[in-house]
Scaffold this motif. Structure first.
Motif, PDB file in Angstrom:
ATOM      1  N   GLY A 102      17.677 -35.797  64.347  1.00 17.78           N
ATOM      2  CA  GLY A 102      18.579 -34.831  63.750  1.00 17.78           C
ATOM      3  C   GLY A 102      17.858 -33.604  63.227  1.00 17.78           C
ATOM      4  N   GLU A 103      18.592 -32.799  62.470  1.00 16.94           N
ATOM      5  CA  GLU A 103      18.033 -31.574  61.896  1.00 16.94           C
ATOM      6  C   GLU A 103      16.932 -31.913  60.897  1.00 16.94           C
ATOM      7  OE1 GLU A 103      19.497 -27.709  59.272  1.00 16.94           O
ATOM      8  OE2 GLU A 103      20.945 -29.197  59.978  1.00 16.94           O
ATOM      9  N   THR A 104      15.890 -31.111  60.894  1.00 15.41           N
ATOM     10  CA  THR A 104      14.752 -31.332  60.004  1.00 15.41           C
ATOM     11  C   THR A 104      14.626 -30.174  59.017  1.00 15.41           C
ATOM     12  OG1 THR A 104      13.538 -32.585  61.659  1.00 15.41           O
ATOM     13  CG2 THR A 104      12.255 -31.677  59.862  1.00 15.41           C
ATOM     14  N   LEU A 105      14.406 -30.517  57.761  1.00 14.41           N
ATOM     15  CA  LEU A 105      14.171 -29.518  56.715  1.00 14.41           C
ATOM     16  C   LEU A 105      12.695 -29.500  56.385  1.00 14.41           C
ATOM     17  CD1 LEU A 105      15.032 -27.652  54.288  1.00 14.41           C
ATOM     18  CD2 LEU A 105      15.216 -29.765  52.954  1.00 14.41           C
ATOM     19  N   PRO A 157      -0.542 -40.993  61.723  1.00 11.45           N
ATOM     20  CA  PRO A 157       0.392 -39.913  61.380  1.00 11.45           C
ATOM     21  C   PRO A 157       1.839 -40.364  61.558  1.00 11.45           C
ATOM     22  CG  PRO A 157      -0.614 -39.532  63.523  1.00 11.45           C
ATOM     23  CD  PRO A 157      -1.315 -40.724  62.942  1.00 11.45           C
ATOM     24  N   SER A 158       2.752 -39.647  60.927  1.00 10.88           N
ATOM     25  CA  SER A 158       4.168 -39.948  61.103  1.00 10.88           C
ATOM     26  C   SER A 158       4.545 -39.817  62.574  1.00 10.88           C
ATOM     27  CB  SER A 158       5.016 -38.983  60.269  1.00 10.88           C
ATOM     28  OG  SER A 158       6.378 -39.063  60.635  1.00 10.88           O
ATOM     29  N   PRO A 159       5.180 -40.813  63.160  1.00 10.24           N
ATOM     30  CA  PRO A 159       5.535 -40.750  64.582  1.00 10.24           C
ATOM     31  C   PRO A 159       6.437 -39.572  64.925  1.00 10.24           C
ATOM     32  CG  PRO A 159       5.828 -42.976  63.721  1.00 10.24           C
ATOM     33  CD  PRO A 159       5.582 -42.091  62.546  1.00 10.24           C
ATOM     34  N   SER A 160       7.265 -39.165  63.975  1.00 11.89           N
ATOM     35  CA  SER A 160       8.216 -38.084  64.232  1.00 11.89           C
ATOM     36  C   SER A 160       7.777 -36.760  63.619  1.00 11.89           C
ATOM     37  CB  SER A 160       9.586 -38.467  63.666  1.00 11.89           C
ATOM     38  OG  SER A 160       9.478 -38.653  62.272  1.00 11.89           O
ATOM     39  N   GLY A 161       6.744 -36.806  62.768  1.00 14.06           N
ATOM     40  CA  GLY A 161       6.306 -35.590  62.097  1.00 14.06           C
ATOM     41  C   GLY A 161       6.995 -35.344  60.775  1.00 14.06           C
ATOM     42  N   HIS A 162       7.999 -36.171  60.421  1.00 13.99           N
ATOM     43  CA  HIS A 162       8.647 -36.005  59.124  1.00 13.99           C
ATOM     44  C   HIS A 162       8.362 -37.216  58.238  1.00 13.99           C
ATOM     45  CE1 HIS A 162      11.787 -38.767  60.419  1.00 13.99           C
ATOM     46  NE2 HIS A 162      12.127 -37.975  61.420  1.00 13.99           N
ATOM     47  N   THR A 163       8.898 -37.191  57.034  1.00 14.81           N
ATOM     48  CA  THR A 163       8.555 -38.199  56.021  1.00 14.81           C
ATOM     49  C   THR A 163       9.429 -39.451  56.086  1.00 14.81           C
ATOM     50  OG1 THR A 163      10.081 -37.228  54.416  1.00 14.81           O
ATOM     51  CG2 THR A 163       7.816 -36.373  54.421  1.00 14.81           C
ATOM     52  N   TYR A 164      10.498 -39.408  56.855  1.00 11.18           N
ATOM     53  CA  TYR A 164      11.530 -40.446  56.911  1.00 11.18           C
ATOM     54  C   TYR A 164      12.377 -40.491  55.638  1.00 11.18           C
ATOM     55  CZ  TYR A 164       9.858 -41.877  61.424  1.00 11.18           C
ATOM     56  OH  TYR A 164       9.508 -41.864  62.758  1.00 11.18           O
ATOM     57  N   LEU A 165      12.091 -39.582  54.687  1.00 11.75           N
ATOM     58  CA  LEU A 165      13.031 -39.306  53.614  1.00 11.75           C
ATOM     59  C   LEU A 165      14.115 -38.419  54.211  1.00 11.75           C
ATOM     60  CD1 LEU A 165      13.820 -39.161  50.528  1.00 11.75           C
ATOM     61  CD2 LEU A 165      12.369 -37.117  50.419  1.00 11.75           C
ATOM     62  N   GLN A 166      15.371 -38.733  53.942  1.00 14.62           N
ATOM     63  CA  GLN A 166      16.456 -37.898  54.439  1.00 14.62           C
ATOM     64  C   GLN A 166      17.426 -37.623  53.305  1.00 14.62           C
ATOM     65  OE1 GLN A 166      18.266 -40.043  57.683  1.00 14.62           O
ATOM     66  NE2 GLN A 166      18.982 -41.719  56.419  1.00 14.62           N
ATOM     67  N   ILE A 167      18.011 -36.433  53.344  1.00 10.94           N
ATOM     68  CA  ILE A 167      18.944 -36.022  52.303  1.00 10.94           C
ATOM     69  C   ILE A 167      20.294 -35.691  52.927  1.00 10.94           C
ATOM     70  CG2 ILE A 167      17.097 -35.134  50.841  1.00 10.94           C
ATOM     71  CD1 ILE A 167      18.002 -32.288  51.660  1.00 10.94           C
ATOM     72  N   VAL A 179      19.950 -34.474  56.778  1.00  8.64           N
ATOM     73  CA  VAL A 179      18.789 -33.684  57.182  1.00  8.64           C
ATOM     74  C   VAL A 179      17.520 -34.476  56.894  1.00  8.64           C
ATOM     75  CG1 VAL A 179      17.540 -31.519  56.828  1.00  8.64           C
ATOM     76  CG2 VAL A 179      20.033 -31.558  56.617  1.00  8.64           C
ATOM     77  N   MET A 180      16.617 -34.530  57.879  1.00 13.70           N
ATOM     78  CA  MET A 180      15.333 -35.189  57.705  1.00 13.70           C
ATOM     79  C   MET A 180      14.380 -34.254  56.975  1.00 13.70           C
ATOM     80  SD  MET A 180      16.261 -37.870  59.276  1.00 13.70           S
ATOM     81  CE  MET A 180      14.722 -38.718  59.009  1.00 13.70           C
ATOM     82  N   VAL A 181      13.546 -34.790  56.094  1.00 19.35           N
ATOM     83  CA  VAL A 181      12.650 -33.985  55.270  1.00 19.35           C
ATOM     84  C   VAL A 181      11.228 -34.010  55.826  1.00 19.35           C
ATOM     85  CG1 VAL A 181      11.587 -33.761  52.981  1.00 19.35           C
ATOM     86  CG2 VAL A 181      14.020 -34.332  53.189  1.00 19.35           C
ATOM     87  N   LYS A 182      10.675 -32.837  56.016  1.00 16.97           N
ATOM     88  CA  LYS A 182       9.295 -32.694  56.469  1.00 16.97           C
ATOM     89  C   LYS A 182       8.486 -32.025  55.371  1.00 16.97           C
ATOM     90  CE  LYS A 182       6.511 -30.927  60.334  1.00 16.97           C
ATOM     91  NZ  LYS A 182       6.548 -30.178  61.625  1.00 16.97           N
TER      92      LYS A 182
END
Length: 417
Positions: free
Chosen positions: A5-8, A269-279, A288-291
């Motif tokens: 999904g969308e990444t922040l 490293p994160s497999p997706s590049g984000h933190t897996y925290l989502q808001i 939105v996924m948090v990077k």
């Protein structure tokens, strides 16, 4: 939720800018040549933490904190996979506890908690000079495993660093919105809760189950349903003022044929590049996924911060999702919850931004109807509305008790999760 999904990408507030904006009461006032730049930084802070922003940001460039993070976070998995007796002894030796039943081998999260007293004289710039080589005093007769001998000291040192970041950011927010309500409410508390958290991989649960079944092997087909959930942690609001957390560490472990032997995880490293925290972004009505920048500290607003600021800060509805395709991946993080004193009285507010027209996007009226709206049907089913948890004039202790009960009590919305 889908991982694609969308990444922040969080706004990065540099530590040097935070320091310049939050001089302590003992420092002489300083005239900055780049005052216009600092004004723009303050404007960006409130844009990100305010009602039209995501309610969180990242702090980067904190000196010497990376070594503590690198040393402390891997201990979360090691603690989670210890046998119950050894873990109980280690936690007791270092003044730690847990708020989940650690004997449950099907749990997806293992938090290890300590109440941290503020050390307002701590110097973040000297973190790298702190000596962690000395063994802490132990209360048990059995010697603590050497790999954990510095657990308590590292927990406190990184925790104090993160408390300092939160207090400074609260001071900056007070400067922007006026008054001293946020920082003062935290100083009156004088303590914060720290949590070292391990988010289990499927392999971790297999290891624990095998260990509890007299080391017998467990077939892959016996993997529990809970480990196939989309979420490591369900949707919720933090109910304090500010939450400070480390950029997470991810660890990958080989399967080792399903045996009960504790496999050493390797940082990856994160497999997706984000933190897996989502808001949940109410402005876009979407998840939105948090990077966040590597090695940064994430700060998010809690419900008490929203209330004490009269809506000028925005509490963040969030969860932690998990990569279902990578069952051997675990996630480690360290969190500090900055809260008001238990006796702090919370008042409902009803206001609109002055000098803004009724159609202005900056206008916001906070009433019982808007407080009871749920973000969307699926998420809203698991999040008790604020108006059901907070009554005018409640103390923070009463609010936290009611919130915990409505989330996790016997009849709470997440009581079986």
């Amino acid at each position: 939720m889908a991982e694609e999904g969308e990444t922040l990408e969080l706004y990065n507030l540099h530590y040097s800018d935070l320091m310049a904006l939050s001089p302590s009461v003992h420092q002489l006032p300083t005239v900055y040549e780049n005052s216009k730049y600092l004004e723009s930084v303050m404007s960006t802070i409130i844009k990100n933490l305010g009602p039209l922003g995501p309610g969180l940001l990242a702090i980067t460039g904190v000196p010497n904190a990376s070594d503590l993070r690198r040393g402390l976070l891997p201990m979360a998995r090691k603690l989670a996979l210890l046998n119950n007796d050894d873990r109980k002894r280690v936690l007791k030796d270092h003044g730690l506890g847990s708020d989940v039943p650690l004997k449950n081998t099907d749990r997806t999260v293992s938090p290890f908690a300590m109440q941290l007293k503020y050390n307002l004289n701590s110097d973040v710039s000297n973190l790298s000079n702190i000596d962690h080589s000395a063994t802490e005093g132990h209360s048990s007769d059995v010697e603590c495993p050497c790999e954990f001998k510095n657990l308590g000291n590292m927990f406190k040192d990184l925790g104090n660093c993160m408390i300092d970041l939160g207090l400074r950011l609260a001071r900056v927010c007070d400067k922007i919105i006026g008054g001293h309500e946020l920082e003062q409410s935290l100083l009156e508390s004088c303590s914060a809760k720290g949590r070292l958290i391990h988010y289990h991989s499927v392999l971790d649960n297999l290891i624990m189950q095998a260990s509890n079944k007299t080391r017998s092997k467990i077939k892959k087909t016996e993997r529990t349903c809970s480990n196939h959930s989309d979420l490591w942690q369900e949707w919720h609001y933090d109910y304090g003022v500010l939450t400070v957390l480390t950029d997470p560490m991810f660890m990958f472990s080989p399967e080792n044929n399903g045996s009960s032997q504790l496999c050493d995880g390797k940082e990856c490293p994160s497999p997706s590049g984000h933190t897996y925290l989502q808001i949940f972004d109410p402005n876009k009505n979407s998840v939105v996924m948090v990077k966040a920048a590597s090695g940064s500290f994430i700060v998010q607003v809690g419900e008490s911060g929203d209330i004490l600021s009269k809506g000028k800060l925005h509490a963040t509805l969030h969860s932690v999702c998990r990569p279902k395709s990578l069952e051997n991946l675990s996630r480690e993080t360290f969190v500090v919850f900055l809260q008001p004193s238990w006796s702090k009285t919370l008042y409902l507010y009803d206001f609109s931004v002055e000098s803004s027209g009724s159609n202005s996007e900056n206008s916001r009226i906070f009433d019982e109807e808007s407080r009871c709206q749920k973000p969307c049907s699926d998420i809203g089913k698991l999040v008790p509305p604020l108006c059901d948890r907070l009554k005018n004039g409640m103390t923070f202790a009463e609010f936290s008790r009611e919130t915990t009960m409505q989330y996790y009590g016997s009849s709470g919305l997440q009581s079986k999760r």
